[in-house]
Motif scaffolding. Sequence first.
Motif, PDB file in Angstrom:
ATOM      1  N   ASN A 165       0.847  -1.195   0.000  1.00 48.36           N
ATOM      2  CA  ASN A 165       0.000   0.000   0.000  1.00 48.36           C
ATOM      3  C   ASN A 165       0.884   1.247   0.000  1.00 48.36           C
ATOM      4  OD1 ASN A 165      -2.530  -1.378   0.125  1.00 48.36           O
ATOM      5  ND2 ASN A 165      -2.175  -1.764   2.304  1.00 48.36           N
ATOM      6  N   LEU A 166       0.756   2.051  -1.060  1.00 47.72           N
ATOM      7  CA  LEU A 166       1.572   3.251  -1.229  1.00 47.72           C
ATOM      8  C   LEU A 166       0.672   4.487  -1.234  1.00 47.72           C
ATOM      9  CD1 LEU A 166       3.834   1.979  -4.155  1.00 47.72           C
ATOM     10  CD2 LEU A 166       4.261   1.776  -1.688  1.00 47.72           C
ATOM     11  N   THR A 167       1.118   5.565  -0.598  1.00 43.61           N
ATOM     12  CA  THR A 167       0.326   6.797  -0.534  1.00 43.61           C
ATOM     13  C   THR A 167       1.015   7.931  -1.275  1.00 43.61           C
ATOM     14  OG1 THR A 167      -0.598   6.167   1.614  1.00 43.61           O
ATOM     15  CG2 THR A 167      -0.777   8.480   0.990  1.00 43.61           C
ATOM     16  N   VAL A 168       0.252   8.623  -2.109  1.00 40.26           N
ATOM     17  CA  VAL A 168       0.711   9.829  -2.796  1.00 40.26           C
ATOM     18  C   VAL A 168      -0.008  11.020  -2.174  1.00 40.26           C
ATOM     19  CG1 VAL A 168       0.782  11.082  -4.981  1.00 40.26           C
ATOM     20  CG2 VAL A 168       1.141   8.601  -4.952  1.00 40.26           C
ATOM     21  N   TYR A 169       0.762  11.962  -1.642  1.00 42.52           N
ATOM     22  CA  TYR A 169       0.195  13.178  -1.060  1.00 42.52           C
ATOM     23  C   TYR A 169       0.280  14.328  -2.058  1.00 42.52           C
ATOM     24  CZ  TYR A 169      -0.205  11.327   3.695  1.00 42.52           C
ATOM     25  OH  TYR A 169      -0.578  10.614   4.809  1.00 42.52           O
ATOM     26  N   SER A 170      -0.753  15.172  -2.054  1.00 39.35           N
ATOM     27  CA  SER A 170      -0.762  16.410  -2.834  1.00 39.35           C
ATOM     28  C   SER A 170      -0.950  17.561  -1.856  1.00 39.35           C
ATOM     29  CB  SER A 170      -1.909  16.401  -3.850  1.00 39.35           C
ATOM     30  OG  SER A 170      -2.038  17.658  -4.480  1.00 39.35           O
ATOM     31  N   SER A 171      -0.133  18.608  -1.974  1.00 34.86           N
ATOM     32  CA  SER A 171      -0.226  19.764  -1.084  1.00 34.86           C
ATOM     33  C   SER A 171      -0.312  21.033  -1.917  1.00 34.86           C
ATOM     34  CB  SER A 171       1.001  19.815  -0.163  1.00 34.86           C
ATOM     35  OG  SER A 171       0.962  20.941   0.691  1.00 34.86           O
ATOM     36  N   LEU A 172      -1.484  21.709  -1.838  1.00 38.61           N
ATOM     37  CA  LEU A 172      -1.765  22.885  -2.663  1.00 38.61           C
ATOM     38  C   LEU A 172      -2.625  23.873  -1.875  1.00 38.61           C
ATOM     39  CD1 LEU A 172      -2.888  20.868  -5.809  1.00 38.61           C
ATOM     40  CD2 LEU A 172      -0.711  22.075  -5.611  1.00 38.61           C
ATOM     41  N   PRO A 173      -2.615  25.167  -2.235  1.00 37.36           N
ATOM     42  CA  PRO A 173      -3.489  26.127  -1.560  1.00 37.36           C
ATOM     43  C   PRO A 173      -4.936  25.998  -2.042  1.00 37.36           C
ATOM     44  CG  PRO A 173      -2.181  27.244  -3.229  1.00 37.36           C
ATOM     45  CD  PRO A 173      -1.701  25.821  -3.183  1.00 37.36           C
ATOM     46  N   LEU A 174      -5.829  25.617  -1.149  1.00 27.52           N
ATOM     47  CA  LEU A 174      -7.221  25.372  -1.512  1.00 27.52           C
ATOM     48  C   LEU A 174      -8.155  26.477  -1.035  1.00 27.52           C
ATOM     49  CD1 LEU A 174      -7.317  21.533  -0.789  1.00 27.52           C
ATOM     50  CD2 LEU A 174      -6.934  22.704  -2.965  1.00 27.52           C
ATOM     51  N   GLN A 175      -7.578  27.619  -0.667  1.00 27.70           N
ATOM     52  CA  GLN A 175      -8.364  28.779  -0.261  1.00 27.70           C
ATOM     53  C   GLN A 175      -7.836  30.008  -0.992  1.00 27.70           C
ATOM     54  OE1 GLN A 175      -9.047  28.865   4.200  1.00 27.70           O
ATOM     55  NE2 GLN A 175      -7.556  27.175   4.137  1.00 27.70           N
ATOM     56  N   GLY A 176      -8.669  31.024  -1.130  1.00 26.17           N
ATOM     57  CA  GLY A 176      -8.234  32.271  -1.742  1.00 26.17           C
ATOM     58  C   GLY A 176      -8.144  32.210  -3.253  1.00 26.17           C
ATOM     59  N   THR A 177      -7.345  33.113  -3.824  1.00 27.30           N
ATOM     60  CA  THR A 177      -7.293  33.279  -5.280  1.00 27.30           C
ATOM     61  C   THR A 177      -6.723  32.068  -6.011  1.00 27.30           C
ATOM     62  OG1 THR A 177      -5.124  34.380  -5.132  1.00 27.30           O
ATOM     63  CG2 THR A 177      -7.075  35.794  -5.101  1.00 27.30           C
ATOM     64  N   SER A 178      -5.972  31.232  -5.316  1.00 28.52           N
ATOM     65  CA  SER A 178      -5.360  30.066  -5.969  1.00 28.52           C
ATOM     66  C   SER A 178      -6.250  28.826  -5.954  1.00 28.52           C
ATOM     67  CB  SER A 178      -4.030  29.722  -5.289  1.00 28.52           C
ATOM     68  OG  SER A 178      -3.084  30.733  -5.491  1.00 28.52           O
ATOM     69  N   ARG A 179      -7.404  28.912  -5.314  1.00 25.42           N
ATOM     70  CA  ARG A 179      -8.219  27.722  -5.149  1.00 25.42           C
ATOM     71  C   ARG A 179      -8.599  27.086  -6.484  1.00 25.42           C
ATOM     72  NH1 ARG A 179     -14.010  27.153  -1.868  1.00 25.42           N
ATOM     73  NH2 ARG A 179     -14.440  25.007  -2.539  1.00 25.42           N
ATOM     74  N   GLY A 180      -9.036  27.899  -7.445  1.00 24.79           N
ATOM     75  CA  GLY A 180      -9.445  27.352  -8.739  1.00 24.79           C
ATOM     76  C   GLY A 180      -8.317  26.634  -9.438  1.00 24.79           C
ATOM     77  N   GLN A 181      -7.121  27.216  -9.387  1.00 22.99           N
ATOM     78  CA  GLN A 181      -5.965  26.575 -10.008  1.00 22.99           C
ATOM     79  C   GLN A 181      -5.641  25.249  -9.324  1.00 22.99           C
ATOM     80  OE1 GLN A 181      -3.667  30.194  -9.197  1.00 22.99           O
ATOM     81  NE2 GLN A 181      -2.891  29.981 -11.273  1.00 22.99           N
ATOM     82  N   SER A 182      -5.650  25.294  -8.005  1.00 24.66           N
ATOM     83  CA  SER A 182      -5.300  24.101  -7.241  1.00 24.66           C
ATOM     84  C   SER A 182      -6.301  22.972  -7.471  1.00 24.66           C
ATOM     85  CB  SER A 182      -5.224  24.434  -5.754  1.00 24.66           C
ATOM     86  OG  SER A 182      -4.186  25.357  -5.492  1.00 24.66           O
TER      87      SER A 182
END
Length: 424
Positions: A39-56
């Motif tokens: 079992n392998l886990t891939v993490y994603s870390s991105l800004p999910l609030q503010g002006t970058s939310r749509g991109q993220s």
Amino acid sequence: MRVRFFAVAGSIAALGLGVAACGGDDNGGGGGNTVSGTNLTVYSSLPLQGTSRGQSEAVIDGEKLALDDLAPGGKLGKYTIKYVSLDDSTAQNPGTADEGQTAQNARKASSDASTILYLGEFNSGGSKVSIPILNQKGIPQISPSNTYVGLTTNDPGSEPGEPQKYYPTGKRTYARVVPRDTIQGAALVATMKEDGCKAVTLWNDGSTYGAGLARNIELSSKQGGLPVQDKQRTDKSAPNYRSLASGIKTDCFLWSGVTGENGVQVFKDAASACSACKLYGPDGVAEEAFTNPAKGGIPANVGARTKVTVATLGLKDLPDAKPVVDEFKKKYGTASVDPYGIYGYETMALGLDAIKRAGDNANDREKVIEEIFNTKDRKSVLGTYSIDKNGDTTLTDYGLYTIKAGLPAYDKKIVADPNLIPKG
């Protein structure tokens, strides 16, 4: 560093990653750093609030789509891939990576014995925080959007001690799928020279990204014979920039920064003070939050004078992206695709390809890192590229975008001019 929602008009305006050459260290990371079990886990870390939310969100959608395509049902050979999305922004610091939250995300992934890959950060300043934490555990990291030079080399635009200080183990664990800012700076200068600029006023937002890119722009301008005047650092908390703008005496204006650093107000005031100026920005403002007046962006008359460079090309210059773009539209029920949806796709695809190439050693983080750096002539949705010994992509073309109907619209490809790229 960033892009935002690009509309489709007739066709999708979508798209278009050892020892450093000027200082660095060996590739790979950690010894005996193997995940127990299948079992392998891939993490994603991105800004999910503010002006970058749509991109993220677009990046996340792209990552999930690649996982579905390349590891159906989460299965890759004998291994099962689990995907976990984390938010590196906070309510107090939306639209960008919050240092404390980013560190928390990186520690979460580091403390998870099943972690095999970490995708992020979106902002270069965030990766300055997460890379050293992940590096200590030998966790492979790939960013879909970082362009800051100092993360991978000590080329012009970096700061003292970079990039070595991000790799406490002495081993490289980080790569990216977008060209670094030495190339973006050269693309901006090439565009301004082509447009007949006699001199440029150069401001920046003071961030890791903005200040570093501004140094690259200045160096490229010097090599290209384009005078730089009135260099200023803008303060995000300032109500306006009219006083600064009153000093603009050039025919062209460029702000190196991101929308969330009060970029809309910067351009409003610069455009008002210099009604004849041509206006330019980097990928940090190539998003609807900046370009669309209905979303709080710059007025249409200012947008009509503005051009931005982005490390994404239009479909006419990236034919290999079309099948994924079509699949993206169908899966998510959208008539338009944010380019970073495609970059998210490739970030995950590159990571999964490295895991697959590791074969029976796919649970060995060190082997996965080795395979990321062994990437050569990879045929992808972004075109054919390799990952060099620093963790950088060999892709060098940038896209030039204008603003139409409140959205960035692809204009043409800017082929990198080696004479304008600063060298270490």
